[in-house]
Scaffold this motif. Structure first.
Motif, short mmCIF file in Angstrom:
data_model
loop_
_atom_site.label_atom_id
_atom_site.label_comp_id
_atom_site.label_asym_id
_atom_site.label_seq_id
_atom_site.Cartn_x
_atom_site.Cartn_y
_atom_site.Cartn_z
N MET A 1 0.85 -1.20 0.00
CA MET A 1 0.00 0.00 0.00
C MET A 1 0.88 1.24 0.00
N ASN A 2 0.57 2.21 -0.87
CA ASN A 2 1.38 3.42 -0.91
C ASN A 2 0.93 4.40 0.18
N VAL A 3 1.68 5.48 0.34
CA VAL A 3 1.41 6.40 1.44
C VAL A 3 0.02 7.03 1.36
N PRO A 4 -0.40 7.57 0.22
CA PRO A 4 -1.75 8.16 0.18
C PRO A 4 -2.85 7.18 0.57
N GLU A 5 -2.74 5.93 0.09
CA GLU A 5 -3.75 4.93 0.44
C GLU A 5 -3.72 4.61 1.92
N TYR A 6 -2.52 4.45 2.47
CA TYR A 6 -2.40 4.10 3.88
C TYR A 6 -2.89 5.26 4.75
N ALA A 7 -2.51 6.47 4.41
CA ALA A 7 -2.93 7.64 5.19
C ALA A 7 -4.44 7.80 5.13
N ALA A 8 -5.04 7.57 3.96
CA ALA A 8 -6.50 7.67 3.85
C ALA A 8 -7.18 6.59 4.68
N ALA A 9 -6.61 5.39 4.69
CA ALA A 9 -7.20 4.29 5.44
C ALA A 9 -7.17 4.54 6.94
N GLN A 10 -6.14 5.27 7.41
CA GLN A 10 -5.98 5.51 8.85
C GLN A 10 -6.55 6.86 9.29
N CYS A 11 -7.03 7.66 8.35
CA CYS A 11 -7.37 9.05 8.66
C CYS A 11 -8.45 9.18 9.73
N THR A 12 -9.61 8.53 9.52
CA THR A 12 -10.67 8.73 10.50
C THR A 12 -10.35 8.05 11.83
N ARG A 13 -9.53 7.04 11.80
CA ARG A 13 -9.09 6.44 13.05
C ARG A 13 -8.22 7.43 13.82
N ALA A 14 -7.31 8.10 13.11
CA ALA A 14 -6.41 9.06 13.75
C ALA A 14 -7.18 10.27 14.28
N THR A 15 -8.07 10.81 13.44
CA THR A 15 -8.82 11.98 13.89
C THR A 15 -9.83 11.59 14.96
N GLY A 16 -10.37 10.37 14.88
CA GLY A 16 -11.25 9.89 15.93
C GLY A 16 -10.51 9.76 17.26
N ALA A 17 -9.21 9.49 17.19
CA ALA A 17 -8.39 9.40 18.40
C ALA A 17 -8.07 10.77 18.97
N GLY A 18 -8.37 11.83 18.20
CA GLY A 18 -8.25 13.17 18.75
C GLY A 18 -7.15 14.04 18.20
N VAL A 19 -6.44 13.60 17.15
CA VAL A 19 -5.41 14.48 16.60
C VAL A 19 -6.04 15.45 15.61
N ASP A 20 -5.40 16.58 15.42
CA ASP A 20 -5.91 17.61 14.52
C ASP A 20 -5.84 17.10 13.08
N PRO A 21 -6.96 17.13 12.34
CA PRO A 21 -6.94 16.60 10.98
C PRO A 21 -6.01 17.35 10.04
N HIS A 22 -5.84 18.65 10.26
CA HIS A 22 -4.95 19.42 9.41
C HIS A 22 -3.49 19.04 9.66
N GLU A 23 -3.16 18.84 10.94
CA GLU A 23 -1.80 18.41 11.26
C GLU A 23 -1.54 17.01 10.74
N TYR A 24 -2.54 16.14 10.86
CA TYR A 24 -2.41 14.79 10.31
C TYR A 24 -2.12 14.84 8.82
N ARG A 25 -2.83 15.69 8.11
CA ARG A 25 -2.63 15.80 6.67
C ARG A 25 -1.23 16.34 6.35
N ARG A 26 -0.79 17.33 7.12
CA ARG A 26 0.55 17.88 6.87
C ARG A 26 1.62 16.81 7.06
N VAL A 27 1.47 16.00 8.11
CA VAL A 27 2.47 14.97 8.40
C VAL A 27 2.45 13.89 7.32
N THR A 28 1.27 13.40 7.00
CA THR A 28 1.20 12.29 6.04
C THR A 28 1.51 12.75 4.62
#
Length: 330
Positions: A1-28
Motif C-alpha cells: 500500500m502506498n502512502v496516500p492509500e495508507y494515510a487515507a485508510a488511517q485518517c478517520t481512526r487518527a482523527t477519531g483518536a483526537g489528533v488535529d486533521p490538518h496536522e495529520y494531513r501535513r504529516v502524512t
C-alpha cells in the motif's frame, strides 16, 4: 500500500483518536514511504513533549502531553523497529498528563493488564475500556471523556499483546480472565465494558463468562474471524501481536461468539459501521440478535471504529452504559 492509500485508510481512526486533521494531513503528505510513518509520528509526539516543557500553565502542559500520547500511539500503527518504544512513549506521556491534570487518577496494574482509573471515587458505576488488535488505552481518550462527563469512573486499559504490554506479552483469547483480575483490582462489585474493534470480541466474551459485567457495548467488534479470508495486513498484525503466524491462526480460530452470545445476560449495545467491510470478519449483527438483551445500531456511512460518524453513536453508547449501570437517565 502506498502512502496516500495508507494515510487515507488511517485518517478517520487518527482523527477519531483526537489528533488535529490538518496536522495529520501535513504529516502524512510529507511522507514518501509508509516505512517513515513511525519515526515521523514520533517526531510530532516529541514536539508536543517540548511544548509541554515550555507551557505557561500546568493545564497547557497536561493538554500537550495528552496530544503527545495520541501521536506516539499512532506511530505504532505501521510496523517499524521502534514501535515498542513508541508505545512506551505513549504510555509515559499519558501518565505524565494525568498526573498533571487529574490528581485523583491512579495507575492500576496486575497480571496481564495495566491502565489508569479516572473519575470520582464514589462514582455510581465503573466502566472498563477494552482496546483491540493494535489499539491501546491512548486511542480512546474521547470515549473516556464522554463517560467521565456522565459521572462514571473509567478504567482505560492495555491487556495482553496490547499497547505498552505488546513488547512483553501476547494476545490471548480468554480475556475474561484478565477482566476478572481487573475487577478484583478495582475493588468494585460490577463493571460496564466497552470493547472496540477486536476489543469487542474480548468484551463480549468477558460479558458471557464473567458474572460481574453488568453492561456492555461493542464498536466494530468481530462476531467471527475466518483466518483464510483475512487480508494479509491483518494477518501480519495478528502474527506480531500473538507471537507468530501459527499462534495467530490459533487465536483467530477462537474468535467465534456463536455459543457465547446467548450467555450474555447484561444489556448489550452493538455498534457497526455500514462501510466497515473487512474480508474474513463477520460484523456484530448476529451478536446483537443472539444475545438475550442485545440492541443493534448500524450507521450506514460509518467506517471501522466509526471515526467518521462519532455523533451518530458515541452519545448513544455512553448513555446506554450510564443508564444501565446507574438506572438513571444519562
Amino acid at each position: 500500500m502506498n502512502v496516500p492509500e495508507y494515510a487515507a485508510a488511517q485518517c478517520t481512526r487518527a482523527t477519531g483518536a483526537g489528533v488535529d486533521p490538518h496536522e495529520y494531513r501535513r504529516v502524512t503528505d510529507s511522507l514518501t514511504s509508509v516505512a517513515d510513518w513511525g519515526s515521523s509520528f514520533q517526531r510530532i509526539g516529541q514536539a508536543y513533549l517540548e511544548r509541554a516543557e515550555k507551557a505557561g500553565s500546568s493545564v497547557s502542559a497536561g493538554e500537550h502531553l495528552m496530544t503527545a500520547a495520541r501521536w506516539f500511539h499512532l506511530a505504532t500503527l505501521a510496523p517499524h523497529a521502534e514501535a515498542h518504544r513508541a508505545a512506551a512513549e505513549a504510555d509515559h506521556a499519558l501518565s505524565r498528563a494525568l498526573t498533571v491534570l487529574e490528581a485523583r487518577a491512579r495507575r492500576v496494574s496486575g497480571e496481564g493488564f495495566t491502565g489508569w482509573l479516572r473519575g470520582p471515587s464514589d462514582a455510581p458505576g465503573t466502566v472498563v475500556i477494552v482496546p483491540g488488535l493494535d489499539s491501546a488505552k491512548e486511542e480512546f481518550l474521547d470515549l473516556a471523556s464522554a463517560l467521565l462527563a456522565r459521572g462514571l469512573a473509567v478504567f482505560a486499559m492495555d491487556g495482553p499483546g496490547q499497547g505498552v504490554l505488546a513488547a512483553t506479552t501476547a494476545l490471548r483469547p480468554d480475556y475474561e480472565q484478565v477482566v476478572g483480575r481487573v475487577v478484583d483490582a478495582l475493588g468494585v462489585g460490577r463493571v460496564g465494558l466497552v470493547g472496540l474493534s477486536l476489543g469487542g470480541y474480548f468484551a463480549a466474551r468477558s460479558a458471557a463468562l464473567e458474572p460481574r459485567v453488568a453492561a456492555i457495548a461493542t464498536v466494530s467488534g468481530p462476531f467471527r474471524l475466518d483466518w483464510a479470508e483475512l487480508p494479509p495486513p491483518v494477518k501480519d498484525i495478528m502474527a506480531r501481536r500473538a507471537g507468530g503466524a501459527d499462534a495467530a491462526r490459533d487465536f483467530a480460530r477462537h474468535v467465534d461468539l456463536t455459543a457465547l452470545a446467548p450467555r450474555i445476560s447484561a444489556p448489550l449495545l452493538v455498534v457497526d459501521g455500514g462501510q466497515d467491510v473487512i474480508p474474513g470478519v463477520t460484523n456484530g449483527e448476529p451478536l446483537a440478535r443472539l444475545a438475550p438483551h442485545g440492541t443493534y445500531l448500524s450507521v450506514p456511512h460509518g467506517d471501522h471504529l466509526l471515526g467518521n460518524a462519532r455523533a451518530d453513536w458515541l452519545p448513544h453508547l455512553t448513555d446506554h452504559i450510564a443508564h444501565t449501570l446507574t438506572g438513571e437517565p444519562a
